[in-house]
Design a protein around this motif. Structure first.
Motif, PDB file in Angstrom:
ATOM      1  N   THR A   1     -14.657  -6.647  11.100  1.00  0.00           N
ATOM      2  CA  THR A   1     -14.734  -5.188  10.989  1.00  0.00           C
ATOM      3  C   THR A   1     -13.827  -4.535  12.027  1.00  0.00           C
ATOM      4  OG1 THR A   1     -16.986  -5.305  10.132  1.00  0.00           O
ATOM      5  CG2 THR A   1     -16.288  -3.197  11.074  1.00  0.00           C
ATOM      6  N   HIS A   2     -13.828  -5.066  13.257  1.00  0.00           N
ATOM      7  CA  HIS A   2     -12.954  -4.507  14.288  1.00  0.00           C
ATOM      8  C   HIS A   2     -11.481  -4.712  13.941  1.00  0.00           C
ATOM      9  CE1 HIS A   2     -15.768  -2.960  17.186  1.00  0.00           C
ATOM     10  NE2 HIS A   2     -16.484  -4.063  17.088  1.00  0.00           N
ATOM     11  N   LEU A   3     -11.134  -5.847  13.355  1.00  0.00           N
ATOM     12  CA  LEU A   3      -9.753  -6.082  12.932  1.00  0.00           C
ATOM     13  C   LEU A   3      -9.347  -5.068  11.868  1.00  0.00           C
ATOM     14  CD1 LEU A   3      -7.215  -7.781  13.180  1.00  0.00           C
ATOM     15  CD2 LEU A   3      -8.180  -9.347  11.490  1.00  0.00           C
ATOM     16  N   PHE A   4     -10.249  -4.788  10.947  1.00  0.00           N
ATOM     17  CA  PHE A   4      -9.995  -3.775   9.924  1.00  0.00           C
ATOM     18  C   PHE A   4      -9.772  -2.405  10.579  1.00  0.00           C
ATOM     19  CE2 PHE A   4     -11.768  -0.379   7.239  1.00  0.00           C
ATOM     20  CZ  PHE A   4     -10.877  -0.441   6.171  1.00  0.00           C
ATOM     21  N   LEU A   5     -10.641  -2.045  11.518  1.00  0.00           N
ATOM     22  CA  LEU A   5     -10.514  -0.749  12.199  1.00  0.00           C
ATOM     23  C   LEU A   5      -9.205  -0.662  12.987  1.00  0.00           C
ATOM     24  CD1 LEU A   5     -14.176  -0.236  13.485  1.00  0.00           C
ATOM     25  CD2 LEU A   5     -13.025   0.983  11.616  1.00  0.00           C
ATOM     26  N   LEU A   6      -8.821  -1.756  13.643  1.00  0.00           N
ATOM     27  CA  LEU A   6      -7.566  -1.781  14.381  1.00  0.00           C
ATOM     28  C   LEU A   6      -6.367  -1.622  13.445  1.00  0.00           C
ATOM     29  CD1 LEU A   6      -8.351  -4.622  16.937  1.00  0.00           C
ATOM     30  CD2 LEU A   6      -7.960  -2.203  17.479  1.00  0.00           C
ATOM     31  N   SER A   7      -6.398  -2.287  12.304  1.00  0.00           N
ATOM     32  CA  SER A   7      -5.299  -2.191  11.334  1.00  0.00           C
ATOM     33  C   SER A   7      -5.159  -0.769  10.796  1.00  0.00           C
ATOM     34  CB  SER A   7      -5.528  -3.151  10.169  1.00  0.00           C
ATOM     35  OG  SER A   7      -5.581  -4.467  10.623  1.00  0.00           O
ATOM     36  N   ILE A   8      -6.278  -0.184  10.414  1.00  0.00           N
ATOM     37  CA  ILE A   8      -6.265   1.197   9.918  1.00  0.00           C
ATOM     38  C   ILE A   8      -5.795   2.137  11.022  1.00  0.00           C
ATOM     39  CG2 ILE A   8      -7.764   3.099   9.147  1.00  0.00           C
ATOM     40  CD1 ILE A   8      -7.184   1.025   6.984  1.00  0.00           C
ATOM     41  N   GLY A   9      -6.288   1.908  12.234  1.00  0.00           N
ATOM     42  CA  GLY A   9      -5.914   2.756  13.372  1.00  0.00           C
ATOM     43  C   GLY A   9      -4.429   2.736  13.656  1.00  0.00           C
ATOM     44  N   VAL A  10      -3.822   1.559  13.646  1.00  0.00           N
ATOM     45  CA  VAL A  10      -2.387   1.452  13.915  1.00  0.00           C
ATOM     46  C   VAL A  10      -1.592   2.144  12.807  1.00  0.00           C
ATOM     47  CG1 VAL A  10      -0.442  -0.166  14.043  1.00  0.00           C
ATOM     48  CG2 VAL A  10      -2.526  -0.602  15.363  1.00  0.00           C
ATOM     49  N   ALA A  11      -1.958   1.913  11.558  1.00  0.00           N
ATOM     50  CA  ALA A  11      -1.239   2.541  10.445  1.00  0.00           C
ATOM     51  C   ALA A  11      -1.323   4.075  10.517  1.00  0.00           C
ATOM     52  CB  ALA A  11      -1.794   2.037   9.111  1.00  0.00           C
ATOM     53  N   LEU A  12      -2.510   4.590  10.754  1.00  0.00           N
ATOM     54  CA  LEU A  12      -2.671   6.039  10.847  1.00  0.00           C
ATOM     55  C   LEU A  12      -1.963   6.607  12.073  1.00  0.00           C
ATOM     56  CD1 LEU A  12      -6.420   6.435   9.780  1.00  0.00           C
ATOM     57  CD2 LEU A  12      -4.373   7.074   8.454  1.00  0.00           C
TER      58      LEU A  12
ATOM     59  N   LEU B   1       0.764   5.425  13.581  1.00  0.00           N
ATOM     60  CA  LEU B   1       2.209   5.449  13.337  1.00  0.00           C
ATOM     61  C   LEU B   1       2.593   6.602  12.409  1.00  0.00           C
ATOM     62  CD1 LEU B   1       2.938   1.621  13.055  1.00  0.00           C
ATOM     63  CD2 LEU B   1       3.541   3.167  14.944  1.00  0.00           C
ATOM     64  N   SER B   2       1.772   6.827  11.396  1.00  0.00           N
ATOM     65  CA  SER B   2       2.040   7.933  10.465  1.00  0.00           C
ATOM     66  C   SER B   2       1.946   9.284  11.164  1.00  0.00           C
ATOM     67  CB  SER B   2       1.059   7.900   9.289  1.00  0.00           C
ATOM     68  OG  SER B   2       1.190   6.707   8.576  1.00  0.00           O
ATOM     69  N   LEU B   3       0.897   9.473  11.939  1.00  0.00           N
ATOM     70  CA  LEU B   3       0.714  10.738  12.645  1.00  0.00           C
ATOM     71  C   LEU B   3       1.802  10.920  13.698  1.00  0.00           C
ATOM     72  CD1 LEU B   3      -1.135  13.240  12.902  1.00  0.00           C
ATOM     73  CD2 LEU B   3      -2.441  11.964  14.626  1.00  0.00           C
ATOM     74  N   GLY B   4       2.152   9.851  14.396  1.00  0.00           N
ATOM     75  CA  GLY B   4       3.219   9.918  15.399  1.00  0.00           C
ATOM     76  C   GLY B   4       4.541  10.301  14.777  1.00  0.00           C
ATOM     77  N   TYR B   5       4.851   9.725  13.625  1.00  0.00           N
ATOM     78  CA  TYR B   5       6.086  10.066  12.921  1.00  0.00           C
ATOM     79  C   TYR B   5       6.092  11.544  12.535  1.00  0.00           C
ATOM     80  CZ  TYR B   5       9.796  10.238   9.502  1.00  0.00           C
ATOM     81  OH  TYR B   5      10.932  10.589   8.811  1.00  0.00           O
ATOM     82  N   PHE B   6       4.977  12.015  11.991  1.00  0.00           N
ATOM     83  CA  PHE B   6       4.887  13.419  11.603  1.00  0.00           C
ATOM     84  C   PHE B   6       5.147  14.329  12.806  1.00  0.00           C
ATOM     85  CE2 PHE B   6       2.399  17.325  11.533  1.00  0.00           C
ATOM     86  CZ  PHE B   6       2.972  17.966  10.433  1.00  0.00           C
ATOM     87  N   PHE B   7       4.442  14.090  13.906  1.00  0.00           N
ATOM     88  CA  PHE B   7       4.593  14.969  15.064  1.00  0.00           C
ATOM     89  C   PHE B   7       5.981  14.848  15.704  1.00  0.00           C
ATOM     90  CE2 PHE B   7      -0.171  15.197  15.341  1.00  0.00           C
ATOM     91  CZ  PHE B   7      -0.237  16.572  15.108  1.00  0.00           C
ATOM     92  N   SER B   8       6.589  13.665  15.633  1.00  0.00           N
ATOM     93  CA  SER B   8       7.915  13.505  16.243  1.00  0.00           C
ATOM     94  C   SER B   8       9.011  14.156  15.411  1.00  0.00           C
ATOM     95  CB  SER B   8       8.232  12.030  16.479  1.00  0.00           C
ATOM     96  OG  SER B   8       8.458  11.370  15.262  1.00  0.00           O
ATOM     97  N   THR B   9       8.817  14.255  14.112  1.00  0.00           N
ATOM     98  CA  THR B   9       9.863  14.824  13.251  1.00  0.00           C
ATOM     99  C   THR B   9       9.609  16.271  12.845  1.00  0.00           C
ATOM    100  OG1 THR B   9       8.800  13.962  11.249  1.00  0.00           O
ATOM    101  CG2 THR B   9      10.489  12.562  12.301  1.00  0.00           C
TER     102      THR B   9
END
Length: 192
Positions: A89-100, A102-110
């Motif tokens: 479950t923690h691995l799943f949460l970590l995977s979702i967390g990293v994906a989200l 990166l997406s949010l970081g890209y949005f705010f950076s651009t």
């Protein structure tokens, strides 16, 4: 003393009360978390840490949610017990967390003038996750907080939020203490 410094100091005081009461598993922690978070939103918009502002808006909501969850358990005659999630479950949460993140970081950076978009986004997304775990008294949530608080010290200090940076140093230490305290309580609960 400026208006922003007063907001920052009040928010820090309420944040410390929140964490202290959370460590003690006292339901009143949620009230102080809500107050602290509400004050912080303005502060983070001013510092151009937009993901942090979104995070603190979420904290207001999770404060009401945590209050509801803890209160519901206590009205049934039992306190909400500390529990664990599996490594899967923690691995799943970590995977979702990293994906989200990166997406949010890209949005705010651009799309915005945000500072440290990717770091800010990672601490924000993982704080969403850790707050949810905290509301459900999941022991592993404290491990997320240990990492988030360490990174936040640097982020806040660099943006001129020295009081918040100092708060994160305290949060880091208290998160370590809270993890071991909750772990001991959880282990005692399993032995009963």
């Amino acid at each position: 003393m400026s208006f922003l410094q007063v907001i920052e100091i009040l928010s820090v005081i309420f944040s410390l009360l929140y964490l202290f009461l959370l460590m003690k598993e006292n339901i009143w922690c949620w009230l102080f978390g809500i107050l602290s978070s509400a004050l912080s939103i303005y502060l983070f918009i001013d510092a151009k840490l937009y993901a942090e502002a979104i995070l603190y808006l979420y904290y207001v909501g999770i404060g009401f949610y945590g209050w509801y969850i803890w209160r519901s358990a206590s009205t049934n005659g039992t306190a909400l017990a500390i529990s664990r999630y599996s490594a899967k479950t923690h691995l799943f949460l970590l995977s979702i967390g990293v994906a989200l993140s990166l997406s949010l970081g890209y949005f705010f950076s651009t799309q915005t003038d945000a500072e440290h978009s990717y770091i800010d986004s990672h601490t924000t997304i993982f704080s969403f996750i850790a707050s949810y775990l905290e509301a459900h008294k999941i022991l592993g949530g404290w491990l997320y907080w240990i990492v988030i608080n360490a990174v936040s010290v640097i982020l806040y200090f660099e943006r001129g939020l020295q009081i918040y940076a100092a708060l994160m140093v305290v949060y880091f230490g208290l998160s370590v203490v809270a993890y071991f305290s909750w772990r001991k309580k959880h282990e005692r609960g399993l032995m009963v």
